[in-house]
Enzyme design. Structure first.
Site, PDB file in Angstrom:
ATOM      1  CE  LYS A 177       4.064  -4.616  11.506  1.00  0.00           C
ATOM      2  NZ  LYS A 177       2.581  -4.351  10.802  1.00  0.00           N
ATOM      3  CG  MET A 220      -2.240  -1.350   1.359  1.00  0.00           C
ATOM      4  SD  MET A 220      -3.593  -0.875   1.862  1.00  0.00           S
ATOM      5  CE  MET A 220      -2.488  -0.644   3.659  1.00  0.00           C
ATOM      6  CD  GLN A 261      -2.001  -8.982   4.296  1.00  0.00           C
ATOM      7  OE1 GLN A 261      -2.866  -7.966   4.165  1.00  0.00           O
ATOM      8  NE2 GLN A 261      -0.481  -8.697   4.100  1.00  0.00           N
ATOM      9  CG  HIS A 299       6.762  -2.017   1.835  1.00  0.00           C
ATOM     10  ND1 HIS A 299       6.649  -0.838   2.923  1.00  0.00           N
ATOM     11  CD2 HIS A 299       5.452  -2.454   1.891  1.00  0.00           C
ATOM     12  CE1 HIS A 299       6.004  -0.874   3.297  1.00  0.00           C
ATOM     13  NE2 HIS A 299       5.181  -1.756   2.796  1.00  0.00           N
ATOM     14  CB  SER A 322       4.614  -0.279  10.736  1.00  0.00           C
ATOM     15  OG  SER A 322       3.631  -0.278  10.678  1.00  0.00           O
TER      16      SER A 322
END
Ligand code: AMP
Length: 283
Positions: A151, A30, A155, A37, A187
């Site tokens: 993390k 996102m 999900q 990432h 995050s």
């Protein structure tokens, strides 16, 4: 670096790669990219010829409108970070109508009960939104492999279930949690913490490490009580949940069974910023 905003353009580029047998590693994000990432992108580049990073703030997975509104939008600096990696990366950054058309709505998914645990109890509809966008993206990108962070461990398990149930031919790979120097899991939301909150939040990982030590000798309910006590006396952080669960079913455990793998999961509020983390306990 190529930045694609439209589905049709993406499909054209991908069909070119497919005809060359170029393997595609997919990293859905996102945006507001950070080292966590980038660790996924690096892992993807090790395993595949090309990495496709999507940057899309998916409206259907937000249960809280102000969280969606406040979510950082930093496409230019995201692209700059990816460029610095000097890897074979393409960015797909569509807007909501490009991906959803006129109906920005989540579909309903069943994940054999994984969706009712932890985050599912506190973020209503969240995993329907996640499933909706990931399925759309998988069908569009047709990746060989897709990389998700531990993390967001629940999900990750849900995406594995989604690919299995819908026969999506994608190899879903889990990647380790990347942490700040003080142990706080990286995050995009950390950017919204004050310096004081950031410092205080380091305690989350310290507690998880102690939980791991205790897990060798104490039972899960004693450990859970101990964790709750640590937060009762904390003036800045508010515990939303702490659970010790089976790593596959995500069900809270009463008793350890030999051969099973367990993880501890936690969600904490620092001011109005919600932080989640987890740790493997016996593997
Ligand atoms: P997000 O942009 O928050 O949706 O995250 C995109 C992907 O990056 C998800 O698979 C996350 O689990 C993963 N991710 C986010 N933070 C971290 C981290 N600190 N370490 C490893 N992976 C992460």
């Amino acid at each position: 670096m190529q930045i694609i905003k439209e589905k049709a353009a993406l499909q054209q580029v991908i069909s070119g790669f497919k005809s060359n047998e170029t393997t595609i590693g997919f990293v859905p994000t996102m945006g507001a990219l950070h080292q966590g990432h980038l660790s996924l992108v690096i892992q993807a580049a090790r395993k595949c010829d090309l990495v496709l990073v999507s940057i899309f703030i998916n409206p259907t997975q937000f249960d809280n409108p102000s969280d969606l509104q406040n979510y950082p939008r930093t496409l230019n600096s995201d692209v700059a970070l990816l460029e610095e990696l000097n890897l074979n990366v393409i960015v797909f950054a569509p807007n909501a109508s490009e991906l959803y058309g006129d109906s920005v709505k989540a579909e309903h998914f069943e994940y054999d009960g994984l969706e009712f645990e932890m985050e599912g109890k506190f973020r209503s509809g969240h995993f329907n939104g996640v499933g909706t966008v990931v399925k759309k993206l998988f069908e569009l990108v047709l990746p060989d492999m897709a990389f998700f962070g531990e993390k967001d461990y629940q999900q990750l398990q849900i995406i594995k279930k989604l690919t299995e149930k819908h026969n999506l031919p994608v190899n879903v790979v889990g990647c380790p949690i990347d942490r700040e120097n003080n142990g706080l899991a990286r995050s995009s939301r950390n950017e919204r913490l004050t310096a004081q909150e950031r410092e205080n939040s380091a305690i989350i990982y310290k507690i998880l490490q102690t939980v791991k030590e205790k897990f060798g000798t104490e039972n899960a309910s004693n450990i859970t009580e101990w964790v709750q006590k640590q937060f009762n006396s904390h003036s800045f952080l508010k515990l939303e949940y702490f659970e010790i669960a089976d790593s596959n079913t995500l069900k809270t455990i009463n008793k350890q069974v030999s051969g099973a793998q367990y993880r501890a999961f936690i969600a904490v509020y620092a001011g109005d910023v919600r932080l989640i983390d987890n740790i493997a306990l016996n593997y």
